[in-house]
Design an enzyme around this catalytic site. Structure first.
Site, PDB file in Angstrom:
ATOM      1  N   GLU B 289      -8.807  13.743  55.122  1.00  0.00           N
ATOM      2  CA  GLU B 289      -9.211  15.010  54.658  1.00  0.00           C
ATOM      3  C   GLU B 289      -9.527  15.269  52.429  1.00  0.00           C
ATOM      4  O   GLU B 289      -8.831  14.246  51.865  1.00  0.00           O
ATOM      5  CB  GLU B 289      -8.809  16.036  54.969  1.00  0.00           C
ATOM      6  N   ARG B 293     -10.695  22.307  45.396  1.00  0.00           N
ATOM      7  CA  ARG B 293     -10.285  22.978  44.810  1.00  0.00           C
ATOM      8  C   ARG B 293      -9.104  22.778  43.945  1.00  0.00           C
ATOM      9  O   ARG B 293      -8.359  21.083  44.577  1.00  0.00           O
ATOM     10  CB  ARG B 293      -9.510  23.655  45.861  1.00  0.00           C
ATOM     11  N   VAL B 296      -1.773  22.725  43.834  1.00  0.00           N
ATOM     12  CA  VAL B 296      -0.580  23.118  43.775  1.00  0.00           C
ATOM     13  C   VAL B 296       0.180  21.796  42.967  1.00  0.00           C
ATOM     14  O   VAL B 296       0.861  22.007  42.059  1.00  0.00           O
ATOM     15  CB  VAL B 296       0.485  22.865  44.964  1.00  0.00           C
TER      16      VAL B 296
END
Lengths: 80, 456
Positions: B289, B293, B296
């Site tokens: 996938e 964004r 982390v």
């Protein structure tokens, strides 16, 4: 008749239903047995069941669905 | 820079990271916060702060109207969504753009396209990126399906299209098994979900989780090499590294090129991550996938490449081209990040939203600690448990692990229970030292080594 208080064992968000689309576990006026689930507390994205710790009838919920709660806070009252 | 003021629609350690990047670019910062985060470090560091609702995220950090109202009130001309919350919400990205504000990330259309599993898999296939081999949709005739399974190669996973919770899943190791198991899976799925439809997927054993960091400005697309995040508990990454010690230079080059091809195919704008499963045995990689964004674990990439990913994101949102070309991107040494969570590893990772005690922050060469902590801070129980990320880098992976152990030893948080002891234990474990891990490695190890996880 004595009133028994169900208190939060941890801080978090209190939920009265298993998921947003489900009905509440219990309503005021429902009878409960010790061990019945009456809500959930979400703490840091992990969910913990709140269980009735006495047999009787729920007279009221003292915390709303999705309310932020602190340990020791009264969540519901049971008439025993 | 034409942008002047950026609103951070997030909280915790990533809000702190975004504020730092924005301040270095000369931008004013606006931190939105829920009633539970009034005392947060991000609120203290930002130039302005606006309360947007009660503790429950749905009514604050996930409330699009409240976030936009705060932007309007403060005159913010950019919004950074961080990770989680509204970061991959296409409607939010659309609403921000419609309000005439720069969204620090790709357009709503790109988020929508890459967020849907089926359309993302299609985009990957079209860009020539390998996907997990399997059937194209639901299988019909059993004999034909068995032929396809043979073509994919056993073992093959038989999955229910309507599946969930592991029901309707079978693993066939041979054609004979396939002919026995497929009807069973179908009837189980039919009973459980009212739909007996099946599809096939290759079983990738001992897979590593490897992901490629990409950057795009809509016209130029580059990669910043890969990260390996194979150490996971309940599908949550706990330890991340860059580069992956498992890749040969040849595989690395093909993997990174495939990520750039996909970024270019969707004309990507911003920072993104393309996730793959990597099969140690065959040397093949498969697209899983795309995350549209900042992630982390971005600091391990920053550590080995020297690129400030947050600054690049903001500059691209300002309409500037990428400030680096692919030929300028190189990496040096090895970086490791571990997630310091407010969880007690000795008590099955029970959340521990306590008070930060005598805070001692690790330092010295090659150590970075991105966090949301200060002494006396009461950690709110309403959000995820990530307190901070300890990142180390060194010339080699071996030295980075030694440095990690040293840095964890310096970290002090008083009586607060955190995942720190887990990483000390992992840093002494032979499989971790040799890098012989995969995504299913950590959970059985935790079960067998619970005695090593109590703090002192």
């Amino acid at each position: 008749m004595a009133i028994h208080e169900v208190r939060a064992m941890m801080p978090g968000i209190f939920y009265r239903k298993p998921s947003p689309d489900d009905p509440s576990y219990k309503e005021a006026g429902d009878s409960v047995a010790k061990g019945d689930v009456i809500g959930l507390i979400e703490v840091m994205k992990s969910f913990h069941e709140v269980v009735a710790d006495a047999d009787g009838t729920i007279t009221s919920f003292q915390a709303d669905n999705e309310e932020a709660i602190m340990p020791g806070q009264v969540l519901a009252e049971i008439e025993v | 820079m034409s942008l002047t003021k950026i609103l951070i629609a997030n909280r915790g350690e990533i809000a702190v990271r975004i504020i730092r990047a924005a301040q270095e670019l000369g931008l004013k910062t606006v931190q939105v916060y829920s009633a539970a985060d009034e005392t947060s470090l991000a609120v203290q560091l930002a130039d302005e702060a606006v309360e947007i609702g009660p503790p429950v995220a749905k009514k604050s950090y996930l409330d699009v109207a409240a976030v936009l109202a705060a932007a309007d009130k403060t005159g913010a001309d950019a919004i950074h969504p961080g990770y989680g919350f509204l970061a991959e919400n296409a409607e939010f990205a659309d609403a921000v753009a419609a309000a005439g504000i720069s969204f620090v990330g790709p357009s709503g259309d790109v988020i929508r396209r890459m967020g849907d599993k089926a359309s993302a898999r299609k985009a990957a296939k079209e860009a020539g990126v390998p996907t997990v081999p399997g059937s194209d949709g639901v299988i019909g005739d059993l004999t034909e399906a068995c032929a396809l399974a043979q073509q994919i190669g056993f073992p093959v996973m038989i999955k229910a299209t309507a599946g969930g919770g592991g029901r309707g899943i079978r693993i066939a190791n041979s054609a004979e098994e396939f002919m026995t198991l497929a009807p069973q899976a179908s009837s189980e799925a039919s009973a459980a979900f009212g739909d007996g439809g099946l599809y096939l997927e290759k079983v990738i054993e001992r897979a590593r989780h490897i992901e490629v960091q990409i950057l795009g400005d809509g016209e130029n697309f580059i990669h910043c090499f890969e990260r390996e995040c194979s150490l996971q508990r309940r599908r949550q990454k706990v330890w991340e590294e860059a580069p992956s010690a498992a890749l040969t230079p040849d595989v690395r080059e093909r993997l990174c090129a495939s990520a750039v091809a996909l970024a270019a195919a969707v004309k990507y704008c911003g920072a993104g991550t393309i996730e793959y499963l990597y099969d140690d045995i065959s040397g093949d990689f498969y697209f899983i996938e795309m995350n549209t964004r900042i992630q982390v674990e971005h600091p391990v990439t920053e550590s080995i490449t020297g690129i400030d990913l947050l600054a690049e994101m903001i500059k691209v949102a300002d309409g500037q081209p990428l400030s680096i070309r692919q030929e300028d991107v190189s990496f040096r040494g090895h970086a490791i990040e571990v997630r310091i969570n407010a969880e007690d590893p000795a008590a099955n990772f029970m959340p521990f939203p306590g008070v930060v005690g005598d805070l001692r922050v690790p330092g010295g060469p090659g150590v970075r600690f991105d966090h949301m902590l200060y002494q006396g801070y009461q950690i709110p129980p309403f959000y995820d448990s990530l307190l901070g990320k300890l990142i180390v880098n060194a010339d080699t992976r071996e030295k980075a692990i030694i440095r990690l152990k040293r840095a964890i030893g310096e970290l002090g948080l008083g009586d607060l229970k955190t995942t720190a002891p887990l990483f000390t234990a992992l840093a002494e474990t032979p499989d971790v030292l040799s890098g012989s891990v995969h995504t299913k490695w950590l959970e059985p190890w935790l079960e067998a080594n619970s005695d090593k996880l109590s703090g002192h």
